[in-house]
Design a protein around this motif. Structure first.
Motif, PDB file in Angstrom:
ATOM      1  N   ILE A  42      52.657   7.838  16.027  1.00 23.80           N
ATOM      2  CA  ILE A  42      52.919   8.703  17.177  1.00 23.80           C
ATOM      3  C   ILE A  42      52.644   7.962  18.479  1.00 23.80           C
ATOM      4  CG2 ILE A  42      52.150  10.778  18.388  1.00 23.80           C
ATOM      5  CD1 ILE A  42      51.659  12.065  15.659  1.00 23.80           C
ATOM      6  N   ASP A  43      51.575   7.181  18.503  1.00 30.28           N
ATOM      7  CA  ASP A  43      51.244   6.381  19.680  1.00 30.28           C
ATOM      8  C   ASP A  43      52.358   5.362  19.958  1.00 30.28           C
ATOM      9  OD1 ASP A  43      49.448   5.522  21.788  1.00 30.28           O
ATOM     10  OD2 ASP A  43      49.065   3.748  20.573  1.00 30.28           O
ATOM     11  N   LEU A  44      52.833   4.697  18.908  1.00 26.74           N
ATOM     12  CA  LEU A  44      53.917   3.739  19.070  1.00 26.74           C
ATOM     13  C   LEU A  44      55.202   4.426  19.520  1.00 26.74           C
ATOM     14  CD1 LEU A  44      53.625   1.285  16.023  1.00 26.74           C
ATOM     15  CD2 LEU A  44      53.092   0.840  18.424  1.00 26.74           C
ATOM     16  N   TYR A  45      55.425   5.642  19.050  1.00 24.60           N
ATOM     17  CA  TYR A  45      56.631   6.391  19.414  1.00 24.60           C
ATOM     18  C   TYR A  45      56.750   6.530  20.927  1.00 24.60           C
ATOM     19  CZ  TYR A  45      60.033  10.221  19.497  1.00 24.60           C
ATOM     20  OH  TYR A  45      61.135  11.008  19.732  1.00 24.60           O
ATOM     21  N   TRP A  46      55.660   6.922  21.569  1.00 25.67           N
ATOM     22  CA  TRP A  46      55.707   7.136  23.010  1.00 25.67           C
ATOM     23  C   TRP A  46      55.642   5.821  23.779  1.00 25.67           C
ATOM     24  CZ3 TRP A  46      57.836  11.331  24.188  1.00 25.67           C
ATOM     25  CH2 TRP A  46      57.652  12.459  23.380  1.00 25.67           C
ATOM     26  N   LYS A  47      55.020   4.805  23.219  1.00 25.07           N
ATOM     27  CA  LYS A  47      55.056   3.490  23.859  1.00 25.07           C
ATOM     28  C   LYS A  47      56.475   2.928  23.856  1.00 25.07           C
ATOM     29  CE  LYS A  47      50.284   2.007  23.053  1.00 25.07           C
ATOM     30  NZ  LYS A  47      49.395   1.036  22.364  1.00 25.07           N
ATOM     31  N   ARG A  48      57.196   3.137  22.746  1.00 25.78           N
ATOM     32  CA  ARG A  48      58.591   2.692  22.684  1.00 25.78           C
ATOM     33  C   ARG A  48      59.446   3.465  23.677  1.00 25.78           C
ATOM     34  NH1 ARG A  48      57.844   3.308  16.444  1.00 25.78           N
ATOM     35  NH2 ARG A  48      57.156   1.220  15.836  1.00 25.78           N
ATOM     36  N   ALA A  49      59.174   4.770  23.813  1.00 28.13           N
ATOM     37  CA  ALA A  49      59.930   5.574  24.778  1.00 28.13           C
ATOM     38  C   ALA A  49      59.728   5.040  26.192  1.00 28.13           C
ATOM     39  CB  ALA A  49      59.493   7.041  24.691  1.00 28.13           C
ATOM     40  N   THR A  50      58.487   4.686  26.528  1.00 27.79           N
ATOM     41  CA  THR A  50      58.200   4.115  27.848  1.00 27.79           C
ATOM     42  C   THR A  50      58.932   2.793  28.041  1.00 27.79           C
ATOM     43  OG1 THR A  50      55.999   5.139  27.802  1.00 27.79           O
ATOM     44  CG2 THR A  50      56.351   3.357  29.386  1.00 27.79           C
ATOM     45  N   TYR A  51      58.964   1.981  26.999  1.00 26.73           N
ATOM     46  CA  TYR A  51      59.655   0.686  27.041  1.00 26.73           C
ATOM     47  C   TYR A  51      61.129   0.877  27.369  1.00 26.73           C
ATOM     48  CZ  TYR A  51      62.079  -3.322  24.896  1.00 26.73           C
ATOM     49  OH  TYR A  51      62.912  -4.381  24.649  1.00 26.73           O
ATOM     50  N   PHE A  52      61.787   1.795  26.649  1.00 30.92           N
ATOM     51  CA  PHE A  52      63.218   1.997  26.877  1.00 30.92           C
ATOM     52  C   PHE A  52      63.489   2.678  28.213  1.00 30.92           C
ATOM     53  CE2 PHE A  52      63.588   1.233  22.294  1.00 30.92           C
ATOM     54  CZ  PHE A  52      64.700   0.396  22.291  1.00 30.92           C
ATOM     55  N   TRP A  53      62.627   3.625  28.613  1.00 31.80           N
ATOM     56  CA  TRP A  53      62.821   4.269  29.912  1.00 31.80           C
ATOM     57  C   TRP A  53      62.739   3.243  31.040  1.00 31.80           C
ATOM     58  CZ3 TRP A  53      65.341   8.083  31.418  1.00 31.80           C
ATOM     59  CH2 TRP A  53      65.353   9.310  30.752  1.00 31.80           C
ATOM     60  N   THR A  54      61.868   2.264  30.902  1.00 32.29           N
ATOM     61  CA  THR A  54      61.737   1.230  31.934  1.00 32.29           C
ATOM     62  C   THR A  54      63.033   0.452  32.093  1.00 32.29           C
ATOM     63  OG1 THR A  54      59.367   1.018  31.479  1.00 32.29           O
ATOM     64  CG2 THR A  54      60.436  -0.801  32.669  1.00 32.29           C
ATOM     65  N   PHE A  55      63.582  -0.029  30.989  1.00 34.75           N
ATOM     66  CA  PHE A  55      64.825  -0.803  31.044  1.00 34.75           C
ATOM     67  C   PHE A  55      66.006   0.049  31.471  1.00 34.75           C
ATOM     68  CE2 PHE A  55      62.496  -3.872  28.427  1.00 34.75           C
ATOM     69  CZ  PHE A  55      62.912  -5.068  29.010  1.00 34.75           C
ATOM     70  N   ILE A  56      66.109   1.249  30.894  1.00 32.83           N
ATOM     71  CA  ILE A  56      67.246   2.115  31.220  1.00 32.83           C
ATOM     72  C   ILE A  56      67.182   2.568  32.673  1.00 32.83           C
ATOM     73  CG2 ILE A  56      68.313   4.345  30.714  1.00 32.83           C
ATOM     74  CD1 ILE A  56      67.450   3.917  27.778  1.00 32.83           C
ATOM     75  N   GLY A  57      65.969   2.909  33.143  1.00 36.11           N
ATOM     76  CA  GLY A  57      65.818   3.319  34.544  1.00 36.11           C
ATOM     77  C   GLY A  57      66.170   2.195  35.506  1.00 36.11           C
ATOM     78  N   ALA A  58      65.721   0.979  35.187  1.00 36.05           N
ATOM     79  CA  ALA A  58      66.042  -0.163  36.044  1.00 36.05           C
ATOM     80  C   ALA A  58      67.542  -0.438  36.057  1.00 36.05           C
ATOM     81  CB  ALA A  58      65.278  -1.397  35.571  1.00 36.05           C
ATOM     82  N   THR A  59      68.173  -0.316  34.889  1.00 34.67           N
ATOM     83  CA  THR A  59      69.617  -0.539  34.796  1.00 34.67           C
ATOM     84  C   THR A  59      70.384   0.527  35.571  1.00 34.67           C
ATOM     85  OG1 THR A  59      69.292  -1.487  32.589  1.00 34.67           O
ATOM     86  CG2 THR A  59      71.530  -0.901  33.204  1.00 34.67           C
ATOM     87  N   LEU A  60      69.948   1.777  35.455  1.00 32.28           N
ATOM     88  CA  LEU A  60      70.606   2.860  36.189  1.00 32.28           C
ATOM     89  C   LEU A  60      70.449   2.684  37.693  1.00 32.28           C
ATOM     90  CD1 LEU A  60      72.168   5.503  36.070  1.00 32.28           C
ATOM     91  CD2 LEU A  60      69.978   6.717  35.887  1.00 32.28           C
ATOM     92  N   ALA A  61      69.249   2.272  38.130  1.00 32.75           N
ATOM     93  CA  ALA A  61      69.029   2.031  39.561  1.00 32.75           C
ATOM     94  C   ALA A  61      69.945   0.912  40.055  1.00 32.75           C
ATOM     95  CB  ALA A  61      67.564   1.675  39.808  1.00 32.75           C
ATOM     96  N   GLY A  62      70.082  -0.148  39.240  1.00 32.71           N
ATOM     97  CA  GLY A  62      70.976  -1.232  39.615  1.00 32.71           C
ATOM     98  C   GLY A  62      72.420  -0.784  39.673  1.00 32.71           C
ATOM     99  N   PHE A  63      72.828   0.063  38.732  1.00 41.29           N
ATOM    100  CA  PHE A  63      74.200   0.564  38.715  1.00 41.29           C
ATOM    101  C   PHE A  63      74.500   1.383  39.965  1.00 41.29           C
ATOM    102  CE2 PHE A  63      77.395   3.754  37.687  1.00 41.29           C
ATOM    103  CZ  PHE A  63      78.389   3.004  37.077  1.00 41.29           C
ATOM    104  N   ILE A  64      73.564   2.261  40.326  1.00 35.13           N
ATOM    105  CA  ILE A  64      73.758   3.099  41.517  1.00 35.13           C
ATOM    106  C   ILE A  64      73.821   2.234  42.771  1.00 35.13           C
ATOM    107  CG2 ILE A  64      72.690   4.879  42.949  1.00 35.13           C
ATOM    108  CD1 ILE A  64      71.540   6.085  40.369  1.00 35.13           C
ATOM    109  N   ALA A  65      72.942   1.217  42.843  1.00 33.14           N
ATOM    110  CA  ALA A  65      72.932   0.329  44.005  1.00 33.14           C
ATOM    111  C   ALA A  65      74.247  -0.433  44.125  1.00 33.14           C
ATOM    112  CB  ALA A  65      71.761  -0.644  43.904  1.00 33.14           C
ATOM    113  N   VAL A  66      74.779  -0.884  42.988  1.00 33.63           N
ATOM    114  CA  VAL A  66      76.048  -1.614  43.004  1.00 33.63           C
ATOM    115  C   VAL A  66      77.189  -0.699  43.413  1.00 33.63           C
ATOM    116  CG1 VAL A  66      77.752  -2.728  41.507  1.00 33.63           C
ATOM    117  CG2 VAL A  66      75.354  -3.380  41.352  1.00 33.63           C
ATOM    118  N   GLU A  67      77.209   0.512  42.870  1.00 33.71           N
ATOM    119  CA  GLU A  67      78.276   1.451  43.209  1.00 33.71           C
ATOM    120  C   GLU A  67      78.238   1.857  44.679  1.00 33.71           C
ATOM    121  OE1 GLU A  67      80.920   3.037  41.515  1.00 33.71           O
ATOM    122  OE2 GLU A  67      80.591   1.326  40.186  1.00 33.71           O
ATOM    123  N   ALA A  68      77.042   1.904  45.251  1.00 35.56           N
ATOM    124  CA  ALA A  68      76.912   2.288  46.658  1.00 35.56           C
ATOM    125  C   ALA A  68      77.188   1.122  47.605  1.00 35.56           C
ATOM    126  CB  ALA A  68      75.521   2.847  46.926  1.00 35.56           C
TER     127      ALA A  68
END
Length: 227
Positions: A42-68
């Motif tokens: 269970i601990d690893l489950y949420w650590k993995r979620a944080t890991y993916f949210w970090t990459f996905i959030g950074a990628t989404l921020a980059g996408f929005i910045a590029v589109e703007a």
């Protein structure tokens, strides 16, 4: 031992009686390990979620910045980032399912082992009295506990994010069938689809048997030279 024997699997299904016999006399230790490993999963489950949210959030921020922005490479960068976001979010969906698989594995062991040690503590749930007044029902609707699975909701969120990135990939691609064919965009999409397909093919947990090859490193003190 011939080649056919070497290739045989050592995995087999067992009966309820064989399961009980496998832990006979060791139920307490097995239960404690199952509970500890479940907590670890269970601990690893949420650590993995944080890991993916970090990459996905950074990628989404980059996408929005590029589109703007007004960069000359805006179209290409949008395709690259959307493909990257799709692969990361799809991987997150599968990692969530894999984590849930192992979490349920240890929960099932707890279900099977707990009766003789602690009684059915893990299997019995205690809930609020269902008989409530109208005010209590309203309060329960707003703030009361409900039997929702936190991990399943997280899986639904990850699936939603994956579908969102798929839409962004389609949005980013210049779907002009009468124009010049862009091999770079085609390669990026094919690479992303191939990576997602490999998750299914190569990313599954190995369930067959193993042959173990053992090596031992030899170590000794060099004898003294004779005078």
């Amino acid at each position: 031992m011939n080649g056919k024997q070497m290739g045989r699997t050592t995995t087999k299904r067992i009966s309820p009686e064989e399961y009980t016999k496998a832990f006979e006399g060791k139920e307490k230790d097995a239960l404690e390990r199952a509970l500890d490993t479940r907590k670890f999963e269970i601990d690893l489950y949420w650590k993995r979620a944080t890991y993916f949210w970090t990459f996905i959030g950074a990628t989404l921020a980059g996408f929005i910045a590029v589109e703007a922005g007004t960069s000359e490479r805006r179209e290409m960068l949008s395709v690259v980032l959307s493909c990257l976001g799709l692969v990361f979010s799809f991987a997150w969906v599968l990692v969530n399912r894999g984590s849930k698989y192992w979490q349920e594995n240890w929960e099932n062991h707890v279900d099977m082992l707990e009766d003789r040690e602690t009684g059915p503590l893990y299997k019995i749930t205690l809930s609020r009295n269902p008989t409530m007044t109208a005010v209590q029902r309203l309060d329960h609707l707003v703030t009361g506990p409900s039997a929702f699975s936190v991990s399943k909701i997280n899986q639904i969120v990850s699936l939603y994010v994956c579908l969102l990135w798929l839409c962004l990939v389609i949005y980013s691609l210049p779907l002009n069938f009468h124009g010049t064919f862009n091999w770079l965009y085609c390669a990026l999409v094919v690479l992303s689809v191939a990576a997602c397909a490999m998750f299914f093919r190569q990313g599954r947990t190995y369930k067959d048997g193993h042959w173990h090859y053992a090596l031992i490193r030899q170590s000794r003190v060099k004898p003294l030279d004779k005078p």
